[in-house]
Write a protein that holds these residues in place. Structure first.
Motif, PDB file in Angstrom:
ATOM      1  N   UNK A 117       0.800  -1.231   0.000  1.00 22.44           N
ATOM      2  CA  UNK A 117       0.000   0.000   0.000  1.00 22.44           C
ATOM      3  C   UNK A 117       0.831   1.278   0.000  1.00 22.44           C
ATOM      4  N   UNK A 118       2.062   1.207  -0.479  1.00 22.74           N
ATOM      5  CA  UNK A 118       2.950   2.364  -0.483  1.00 22.74           C
ATOM      6  C   UNK A 118       3.240   2.789  -1.918  1.00 22.74           C
ATOM      7  N   UNK A 119       3.258   4.094  -2.148  1.00 25.78           N
ATOM      8  CA  UNK A 119       3.557   4.631  -3.478  1.00 25.78           C
ATOM      9  C   UNK A 119       5.052   4.506  -3.773  1.00 25.78           C
ATOM     10  N   UNK A 120       5.361   4.318  -5.050  1.00 29.43           N
ATOM     11  CA  UNK A 120       6.755   4.324  -5.500  1.00 29.43           C
ATOM     12  C   UNK A 120       6.861   5.220  -6.732  1.00 29.43           C
ATOM     13  N   UNK A 121       8.057   5.762  -6.920  1.00 31.31           N
ATOM     14  CA  UNK A 121       8.347   6.638  -8.056  1.00 31.31           C
ATOM     15  C   UNK A 121       9.801   6.387  -8.441  1.00 31.31           C
ATOM     16  N   UNK A 122      10.004   5.545  -9.463  1.00 33.27           N
ATOM     17  CA  UNK A 122      11.343   5.074  -9.825  1.00 33.27           C
ATOM     18  C   UNK A 122      11.871   5.872 -11.007  1.00 33.27           C
ATOM     19  N   UNK A 123      13.157   6.229 -10.940  1.00 39.15           N
ATOM     20  CA  UNK A 123      13.830   6.920 -12.036  1.00 39.15           C
ATOM     21  C   UNK A 123      15.246   6.348 -12.168  1.00 39.15           C
TER      22      UNK A 123
END
Length: 176
Positions: A61-67
């Protein structure tokens, strides 16, 4: 001067949390390091410090933002965002009641007493790795081994196993 080399298009593979782990995994599948061409990347999640590993552990239930960032040029890839799924609901603790063989019957019974269907939660049961069934009762021959598990239908999570050996059939009275 020449334009810095772009980082490329970022793609990821997401592995959801399981019955036994509250964490999922986001793994970068491209771009990856290519030592033969001296292309070197590092990766960041949610604006954190860049790391060499293309894999991130993400809580349910946690957001991720990968770059990804190409080290030589400092150029970054597109950003891939999402939210990790919920951990599947566990099956609960399995308990059973035994009915031993009798003088009249060489079979005993193992009856699951918990978890049972209810509150829109459906379970199915298996003995000794056999097919799952909705009936929580198993006929077990005298002196035979049993190994009962419950599976929660919605999540597929498996309970603890209850195993043992059914008792022997009692001897009848001696012949007159």
């Amino acid at each position: 001067s020449a334009q810095p080399a772009a980082a490329g298009t970022l793609t990821v593979q997401v592995t959801q949390p399981t019955c036994t782990s509250p964490n999922g995994r986001v793994t970068v599948t491209a771009p990856l390091d290519d030592a033969g061409n001296s292309i070197d990347y590092h990766y960041s999640n949610n604006g954190g410090t860049y790391q060499e590993s293309p894999e991130f552990t993400v809580a349910a239930n946690t957001a991720y933002s990968i770059v990804a960032q190409r080290k030589g040029s400092g150029c970054t890839s597109n950003v891939v965002t999402g939210t990790m799924g919920a951990q599947p609901v566990a099956a609960g603790t399995l308990t059973v009641q035994l009915t031993q063989p009798t003088c009249a019957s060489s079979n005993g019974k193992v009856t699951v007493t918990a978890p049972l269907d209810g509150n829109n939660i459906d379970y199915e049961y298996s003995n000794n790795g056999g097919n799952y069934q909705e009936d929580p009762e198993f006929t077990v021959a005298a002196n035979a081994a049993y190994n009962i598990v419950a599976r929660r239908k919605g999540s597929g999570c498996i309970s603890n196993a209850v195993e043992g050996t059914m008792g022997a059939q009692p001897s009848g009275p001696p012949a007159p």
